[in-house]
Design a protein around this motif. Structure first.
Motif, PDB file in Angstrom:
ATOM      1  N   GLU A  29       8.200  39.217  -2.249  1.00 52.82           N
ATOM      2  CA  GLU A  29       7.868  39.076  -0.836  1.00 52.82           C
ATOM      3  C   GLU A  29       8.099  37.647  -0.349  1.00 52.82           C
ATOM      4  O   GLU A  29       8.553  37.434   0.786  1.00 52.82           O
ATOM      5  CB  GLU A  29       6.419  39.485  -0.605  1.00 52.82           C
ATOM      6  CG  GLU A  29       6.172  40.982  -0.744  1.00 52.82           C
ATOM      7  CD  GLU A  29       4.697  41.327  -0.817  1.00 52.82           C
ATOM      8  OE1 GLU A  29       3.855  40.417  -0.622  1.00 52.82           O
ATOM      9  OE2 GLU A  29       4.375  42.498  -1.087  1.00 52.82           O
ATOM     10  N   ALA A  30       7.802  36.666  -1.193  1.00 53.83           N
ATOM     11  CA  ALA A  30       8.020  35.272  -0.808  1.00 53.83           C
ATOM     12  C   ALA A  30       9.505  34.987  -0.598  1.00 53.83           C
ATOM     13  O   ALA A  30       9.888  34.282   0.344  1.00 53.83           O
ATOM     14  CB  ALA A  30       7.439  34.339  -1.867  1.00 53.83           C
ATOM     15  N   VAL A  31      10.345  35.529  -1.469  1.00 53.14           N
ATOM     16  CA  VAL A  31      11.785  35.347  -1.297  1.00 53.14           C
ATOM     17  C   VAL A  31      12.237  35.973   0.019  1.00 53.14           C
ATOM     18  O   VAL A  31      12.996  35.370   0.799  1.00 53.14           O
ATOM     19  CB  VAL A  31      12.554  35.960  -2.489  1.00 53.14           C
ATOM     20  CG1 VAL A  31      14.057  35.986  -2.216  1.00 53.14           C
ATOM     21  CG2 VAL A  31      12.270  35.169  -3.759  1.00 53.14           C
ATOM     22  N   GLY A  32      11.772  37.184   0.294  1.00 52.13           N
ATOM     23  CA  GLY A  32      12.120  37.840   1.549  1.00 52.13           C
ATOM     24  C   GLY A  32      11.629  37.084   2.765  1.00 52.13           C
ATOM     25  O   GLY A  32      12.263  37.101   3.828  1.00 52.13           O
ATOM     26  N   LEU A  40      19.707  37.394   1.801  1.00 48.52           N
ATOM     27  CA  LEU A  40      18.793  38.219   1.014  1.00 48.52           C
ATOM     28  C   LEU A  40      19.507  39.165   0.062  1.00 48.52           C
ATOM     29  O   LEU A  40      19.076  39.347  -1.078  1.00 48.52           O
ATOM     30  CB  LEU A  40      17.867  39.005   1.939  1.00 48.52           C
ATOM     31  CG  LEU A  40      16.710  38.213   2.540  1.00 48.52           C
ATOM     32  CD1 LEU A  40      15.914  39.063   3.515  1.00 48.52           C
ATOM     33  CD2 LEU A  40      15.803  37.690   1.434  1.00 48.52           C
ATOM     34  N   ASP A  41      20.587  39.773   0.508  1.00 47.95           N
ATOM     35  CA  ASP A  41      21.273  40.733  -0.369  1.00 47.95           C
ATOM     36  C   ASP A  41      21.810  40.052  -1.615  1.00 47.95           C
ATOM     37  O   ASP A  41      21.601  40.522  -2.738  1.00 47.95           O
ATOM     38  CB  ASP A  41      22.406  41.423   0.385  1.00 47.95           C
ATOM     39  CG  ASP A  41      21.892  42.437   1.399  1.00 47.95           C
ATOM     40  OD1 ASP A  41      20.711  42.814   1.299  1.00 47.95           O
ATOM     41  OD2 ASP A  41      22.674  42.839   2.282  1.00 47.95           O
ATOM     42  N   GLU A  42      22.522  38.947  -1.412  1.00 46.47           N
ATOM     43  CA  GLU A  42      23.101  38.236  -2.556  1.00 46.47           C
ATOM     44  C   GLU A  42      22.019  37.680  -3.470  1.00 46.47           C
ATOM     45  O   GLU A  42      22.078  37.840  -4.690  1.00 46.47           O
ATOM     46  CB  GLU A  42      23.999  37.103  -2.064  1.00 46.47           C
ATOM     47  CG  GLU A  42      24.659  36.314  -3.196  1.00 46.47           C
ATOM     48  CD  GLU A  42      25.405  35.104  -2.675  1.00 46.47           C
ATOM     49  OE1 GLU A  42      26.630  35.061  -2.867  1.00 46.47           O
ATOM     50  OE2 GLU A  42      24.764  34.209  -2.096  1.00 46.47           O
ATOM     51  N   ALA A  43      21.008  37.039  -2.883  1.00 47.61           N
ATOM     52  CA  ALA A  43      19.936  36.468  -3.693  1.00 47.61           C
ATOM     53  C   ALA A  43      19.160  37.547  -4.422  1.00 47.61           C
ATOM     54  O   ALA A  43      18.817  37.398  -5.602  1.00 47.61           O
ATOM     55  CB  ALA A  43      18.995  35.650  -2.799  1.00 47.61           C
ATOM     56  N   GLY A  44      18.879  38.658  -3.718  1.00 43.31           N
ATOM     57  CA  GLY A  44      18.143  39.751  -4.357  1.00 43.31           C
ATOM     58  C   GLY A  44      18.895  40.325  -5.540  1.00 43.31           C
ATOM     59  O   GLY A  44      18.298  40.619  -6.583  1.00 43.31           O
ATOM     60  N   GLU A  45      20.191  40.485  -5.393  1.00 39.99           N
ATOM     61  CA  GLU A  45      20.999  41.018  -6.493  1.00 39.99           C
ATOM     62  C   GLU A  45      20.953  40.081  -7.697  1.00 39.99           C
ATOM     63  O   GLU A  45      20.790  40.528  -8.843  1.00 39.99           O
ATOM     64  CB  GLU A  45      22.440  41.209  -6.021  1.00 39.99           C
ATOM     65  CG  GLU A  45      23.337  41.868  -7.057  1.00 39.99           C
ATOM     66  CD  GLU A  45      24.744  42.111  -6.529  1.00 39.99           C
ATOM     67  OE1 GLU A  45      25.656  42.317  -7.359  1.00 39.99           O
ATOM     68  OE2 GLU A  45      24.930  42.095  -5.298  1.00 39.99           O
ATOM     69  N   VAL A 115      14.591  27.870  -2.647  1.00 41.32           N
ATOM     70  CA  VAL A 115      13.829  29.112  -2.770  1.00 41.32           C
ATOM     71  C   VAL A 115      14.441  30.005  -3.835  1.00 41.32           C
ATOM     72  O   VAL A 115      13.740  30.559  -4.699  1.00 41.32           O
ATOM     73  CB  VAL A 115      13.766  29.842  -1.415  1.00 41.32           C
ATOM     74  CG1 VAL A 115      13.260  31.273  -1.582  1.00 41.32           C
ATOM     75  CG2 VAL A 115      12.858  29.085  -0.453  1.00 41.32           C
ATOM     76  N   ARG A 116      15.757  30.151  -3.803  1.00 37.90           N
ATOM     77  CA  ARG A 116      16.424  31.003  -4.797  1.00 37.90           C
ATOM     78  C   ARG A 116      16.237  30.450  -6.198  1.00 37.90           C
ATOM     79  O   ARG A 116      15.952  31.195  -7.141  1.00 37.90           O
ATOM     80  CB  ARG A 116      17.923  31.106  -4.464  1.00 37.90           C
ATOM     81  CG  ARG A 116      18.189  31.766  -3.142  1.00 37.90           C
ATOM     82  CD  ARG A 116      19.639  31.688  -2.725  1.00 37.90           C
ATOM     83  NE  ARG A 116      20.509  32.495  -3.577  1.00 37.90           N
ATOM     84  CZ  ARG A 116      21.752  32.810  -3.255  1.00 37.90           C
ATOM     85  NH1 ARG A 116      22.275  32.382  -2.107  1.00 37.90           N
ATOM     86  NH2 ARG A 116      22.485  33.542  -4.065  1.00 37.90           N
ATOM     87  N   ARG A 117      16.378  29.158  -6.321  1.00 41.28           N
ATOM     88  CA  ARG A 117      16.248  28.527  -7.625  1.00 41.28           C
ATOM     89  C   ARG A 117      14.807  28.588  -8.125  1.00 41.28           C
ATOM     90  O   ARG A 117      14.549  28.849  -9.306  1.00 41.28           O
ATOM     91  CB  ARG A 117      16.731  27.085  -7.500  1.00 41.28           C
ATOM     92  CG  ARG A 117      16.785  26.331  -8.802  1.00 41.28           C
ATOM     93  CD  ARG A 117      15.663  25.326  -8.856  1.00 41.28           C
ATOM     94  NE  ARG A 117      15.582  24.770 -10.193  1.00 41.28           N
ATOM     95  CZ  ARG A 117      14.494  24.202 -10.682  1.00 41.28           C
ATOM     96  NH1 ARG A 117      13.404  24.112  -9.951  1.00 41.28           N
ATOM     97  NH2 ARG A 117      14.479  23.746 -11.898  1.00 41.28           N
ATOM     98  N   ALA A 118      13.821  28.373  -7.244  1.00 40.27           N
ATOM     99  CA  ALA A 118      12.412  28.432  -7.640  1.00 40.27           C
ATOM    100  C   ALA A 118      12.040  29.828  -8.119  1.00 40.27           C
ATOM    101  O   ALA A 118      11.332  29.992  -9.126  1.00 40.27           O
ATOM    102  CB  ALA A 118      11.518  28.016  -6.478  1.00 40.27           C
TER     103      ALA A 118
END
Length: 548
Positions: A29-32, A40-45, A115-118
């Motif tokens: 949820e924090a990432v979103g 979001l799509d790329e990071a979520g994958e 955010v993605r890296r954390a």
């Protein structure tokens, strides 16, 4: 034939074969929340792939192997030549390679990079926390390197590379590098102003020779290190490569590896600079402390994230166990008192995750020019580092107890988490250092306090317990007489209020309600599992359950 008395029943299956990322609802949820929609799509994958790998039986086995076979120091080769290398089990290299390939050293200047890296750091280190040190050092070295643009042009792209190349080679021949740090000396500890390592200028501009000793050198197998030493102009930052441009080894003598309580898979060393160690200056002479502080701030955030990862893994194991284990006529997770313990642990874990991810988002915003977020980081990072890392040990210990005797056995994995849990409160400045840094920010940077108050003010009026806690912090800030003796209390309250404000804004009502009751409202005991029984504890526990 096995005797019937040896039939195994009522044991929880191993927690493997699940997605560590998507099962962590607070993290997903924090990432979103903090990433722009187009990312979001790329990071979520990417994060789901990392989560599945981290939760796999293979990667979990690598983590166990890396700890069972810790690194070994090799000072000489078989011919008697000095080599000063550290040997690691292949499992450790595989884990570190996965972390680098997942972009855990690639955040600066990348859209949503922090955010993605954390999130990736919080996921990957649940398999084995020992890889966190080299990943964190390499990531955090970038702000310091930028004080010397010529060096940054060479080293920064390699630090951000997704290629893990373990061989020690000249930097021109590398596809990716790891960076370590050597600040601490035996006479000074956290007081880096007491550094005695000396730097003598050479004829070529920016080149020096170092003489001295470092009591703790992080990740000694790295390609280069940021080191503090005394130049003629004062305390200065230097880059010390392991291999020189001509292919020869730099004078970098590994004296011994530290025998540590935890973090066994990762090497920490004492290092000698024998008076022939070649180094490049990073930034101006006499400004070494300022140069490395950007690195220190980034690694302090990783202490928060690393502790959040340990808490999350411990809570996941406890909830998983209680969801399968029966006692006294029913599942442990359905017993009111056990449910209270699990819910209390889950709330603490979620609060740590939400705070860590908010600070990562502040890094992204600060890189984008937000002065408010930059100021918030100045005061919130040391406060968060102080409090979240302090909470890690009791959370992991209580989670271990949820497994009973099974949790005290090495095969459960909980003893490894418990040994690891004090590390982040010690690394990059212990509790007193963080609390005093909060005071320093209050005294010298008014914008930092203003940013903090604006952040917690976003949730004002949503919960009376939070409002009272905010007023309590303001009252403490209004009376700064003798504040140094109260610095820990102040840092704790500021961190708790910030966590409460974030949960009230973003967490499900049952989580925010439990946090405010247990941490801000005074309606709880001192131990975990003493939340008011009127709360919706079942929903809190269900939210924390890892989905296999």
């Amino acid at each position: 034939m096995e005797a019937a008395s040896h039939t195994v029943t009522n044991q929880a299956p191993p927690l493997v074969g699940y997605d560590v990322y998507t099962s962590d609802r607070a993290l997903a949820e924090a990432v979103g929340r903090h990433l722009p929609a187009e990312l979001l799509d790329e990071a979520g994958e990417e994060l789901r792939a990392l989560g599945r790998a981290t939760g796999s039986e293979q990667v979990r086995e690598w983590g166990e192997q890396a700890n069972a076979y810790p690194p070994r120091l090799r000072t000489h080769d078989r011919f008697g030549q000095r080599i000063d290398e550290v040997e690691f089990h292949p499992a450790w290299h595989r884990l570190l390679g996965k972390a680098v390939a997942a972009g855990l050293t690639d955040a600066w200047g990348r859209p949503g990079g922090h955010v993605r890296r954390a999130a990736g750091f919080l996921v990957a280190t649940q398999a084995e926390a020992g890889i966190g040190c080299p990943v964190s050092m390499t990531h955090a070295a970038v702000p310091a390197l930028r004080a010397e643009p010529e060096l940054a042009a060479v080293w920064e792209p390699l630090a951000a590379s997704r290629v893990y190349e373990r061989e020690l080679l000249p930097v021109a021949g590398k596809a990716g590098v790891l960076l370590g740090m050597g600040l601490t000396e035996k006479q000074g500890g956290s007081d880096v102003r007491a550094v005695t390592t000396s730097a003598r200028p050479l004829a070529a501009p920016g080149e020096y020779v170092l003489t001295g000793h470092k009591w703790f050198c992080s990740a000694p197998m790295s390609d280069a290190f940021l080191v503090l030493a005394r130049a003629p102009g004062g305390l200065t930052c230097f880059l010390v490569p392991r291999v020189l441009d001509d292919g020869s080894r730099n004078a970098f003598a590994l004296q011994r590896l530290k025998d540590k309580l935890g973090n066994r898979s990762n090497a920490s060393a004492e290092v000698e600079f024998p008076g022939t160690t070649w180094a490049r200056r990073v930034g101006e002479e006499g400004r070494g402390l300022r140069t490395v502080m950007g690195m220190v701030a980034a690694t302090r955030l990783d202490c928060v994230l690393g502790s959040a990862a340990l808490m999350r893994q411990a809570v996941a194991q406890a909830v998983h166990h209680a969801s399968y284990r029966s006692a006294f006529g029913g599942l442990l997770a359905d017993k009111p008192l056990m449910r209270n313990v699990l819910a209390d642990l889950a709330v603490e874990s979620e609060a740590a995750t939400v705070l860590g991810m908010r600070l990562a988002a502040a890094y992204d915003a600060a890189e984008g020019g937000s002065e408010r977020d930059r100021a918030l980081l100045r005061i919130a990072v040391p406060a968060a580092k102080y409090w979240v890392t302090k909470r890690c040990v009791p959370v992991v210990a209580e989670a271990l107890e949820c497994l009973g005797g099974n949790g005290y056995v090495e095969e459960s994995g909980l003893p490894r988490l418990l040994r690891e849990s004090p590390l982040n409160s010690v690394w990059e400045g212990a509790g007193n250092i963080q609390a005093l840094d909060v005071l320093r920010a209050l005294r010298t940077e008014p914008a930092a306090l203003d940013a903090y108050l604006r952040e917690v003010g976003e949730a004002r009026g949503a919960d009376p317990r939070l409002d009272r806690a905010i007023r309590g912090v303001l009252a403490e800030l209004a009376d700064l007489e003798g504040v140094e003796a109260r610095a820990r209390r102040l840092a704790e309250r500021m961190a708790l209020v910030l966590q409460g404000a974030l949960l009230v804004r973003w967490a499900p009502p049952e989580v925010a309600d439990a946090f405010c009751a247990g941490r801000l409202g005074g309606d709880t005991g001192s131990a975990f599992g003493t939340l008011p029984h009127t709360l919706d504890l079942r929903a809190v526990v269900e939210r924390a359950r890892p989905v296999e």
